[in-house]
Design a protein around this motif. Structure first.
Motif, mmCIF file in Angstrom:
data_model
loop_
_atom_site.group_PDB
_atom_site.id
_atom_site.type_symbol
_atom_site.label_atom_id
_atom_site.label_comp_id
_atom_site.label_asym_id
_atom_site.label_seq_id
_atom_site.Cartn_x
_atom_site.Cartn_y
_atom_site.Cartn_z
ATOM 1 N N TYR A 6 0.807 -1.221 0.000
ATOM 2 C CA TYR A 6 0.000 0.000 0.000
ATOM 3 C C TYR A 6 0.838 1.268 0.000
ATOM 4 O O TYR A 6 0.463 2.252 -0.641
ATOM 5 C CB TYR A 6 -0.975 -0.029 1.174
ATOM 6 N N LEU A 10 0.704 4.058 -2.997
ATOM 7 C CA LEU A 10 0.492 5.504 -2.851
ATOM 8 C C LEU A 10 1.562 6.285 -3.608
ATOM 9 O O LEU A 10 1.267 7.294 -4.264
ATOM 10 C CB LEU A 10 0.464 5.891 -1.372
ATOM 11 N N LEU A 13 0.750 6.058 -7.301
ATOM 12 C CA LEU A 13 -0.404 6.900 -7.634
ATOM 13 C C LEU A 13 0.003 8.369 -7.697
ATOM 14 O O LEU A 13 -0.447 9.111 -8.586
ATOM 15 C CB LEU A 13 -1.532 6.682 -6.624
ATOM 16 N N ASP A 14 0.852 8.798 -6.785
ATOM 17 C CA ASP A 14 1.364 10.176 -6.827
ATOM 18 C C ASP A 14 2.150 10.416 -8.110
ATOM 19 O O ASP A 14 2.017 11.470 -8.746
ATOM 20 C CB ASP A 14 2.251 10.461 -5.616
ATOM 21 N N HIS A 27 -8.459 8.778 -6.774
ATOM 22 C CA HIS A 27 -9.091 8.930 -5.459
ATOM 23 C C HIS A 27 -9.578 7.572 -4.952
ATOM 24 O O HIS A 27 -9.407 7.248 -3.770
ATOM 25 C CB HIS A 27 -10.251 9.917 -5.507
ATOM 26 N N ARG A 30 -6.438 5.509 -4.043
ATOM 27 C CA ARG A 30 -5.827 6.050 -2.820
ATOM 28 C C ARG A 30 -6.687 5.733 -1.598
ATOM 29 O O ARG A 30 -6.172 5.389 -0.542
ATOM 30 C CB ARG A 30 -5.633 7.556 -2.939
ATOM 31 N N TRP A 34 -5.309 3.841 1.630
ATOM 32 C CA TRP A 34 -5.375 4.436 2.976
ATOM 33 C C TRP A 34 -6.218 3.579 3.915
ATOM 34 O O TRP A 34 -5.873 3.400 5.090
ATOM 35 C CB TRP A 34 -5.930 5.858 2.928
ATOM 36 N N SER A 42 -7.862 9.789 5.963
ATOM 37 C CA SER A 42 -7.375 9.968 4.584
ATOM 38 C C SER A 42 -8.230 9.197 3.598
ATOM 39 O O SER A 42 -8.531 9.688 2.507
ATOM 40 C CB SER A 42 -5.914 9.523 4.480
ATOM 41 N N GLU A 46 -10.462 10.780 0.431
ATOM 42 C CA GLU A 46 -10.356 10.331 -0.965
ATOM 43 C C GLU A 46 -11.698 9.859 -1.506
ATOM 44 O O GLU A 46 -12.087 10.215 -2.613
ATOM 45 C CB GLU A 46 -9.308 9.221 -1.090
#
Length: 159
Positions: A6, A10, A13-14, A27, A30, A34, A42, A46
């Motif tokens: 995970y 993240l 994804l960024d 979203h 993410r 999260w 978080s 999202e």
């Protein structure tokens, strides 16, 4: 996310967002990451970002999963119900609505949702297990009630 990495998910994804710009699916993914990491605030942020538009069902389902993680079953049930209204044939949404209703003691309504899910996906082991546990609790099954005291299983983070 598929491989339960995970933190790495993240970061990827960024990177994707940096290269290609914002996308609503980011979203959703993410939120899933999260939630799997236990950062409910978080995840909620999202999922809240996609409660309108093409991914509204996933946003509402995600919010339901956040509330389920908090043990707020009536609110989780409401979000899962909204998600099912957005996507009435989504087996994951139906399963999770059934689980929330089960947790609230609404066994007949839970069974109805789980039966819909099972008819849509007869090979889904998670749905079959949840329905068997519910039937055992409800006295409708001949199987041993070894799972009666355990809750039903919400869909996994990656589904």
């Amino acid at each position: 996310i598929q491989y339960e990495k995970y933190h790495a998910a993240l970061a990827h994804l960024d990177e994707f967002e940096r290269m290609y710009g914002e996308n609503p699916i980011l979203h959703r993914l993410r939120g899933d990451a999260w939630l799997a990491l236990g950062d409910l605030a978080s995840a909620e942020r999202e999922y809240s970002a996609i409660t309108d538009g093409a991914l509204a069902g996933y946003g509402k389902h995600g919010l339901g999963r956040v509330e389920a993680a908090r043990g707020a079953w009536p609110l989780a049930s409401a979000y899962f119900g909204d998600a099912v209204r957005e996507q009435p044939t989504n087996v994951r949404f139906l399963n999770d609505l059934g689980c929330a209703l089960f947790e609230m003691g609404e066994l007949d309504r839970a069974e109805f949702q789980l039966r819909k899910a099972l008819e849509l996906a007869p090979a889904d082991e998670e749905v079959k297990d949840n329905l068997a546990a519910l039937e055992s609790k409800n006295g409708k099954s001949n199987s041993a009630p070894n799972s009666v005291s355990t809750p039903l299983n919400l869909s996994g983070a990656t589904r």
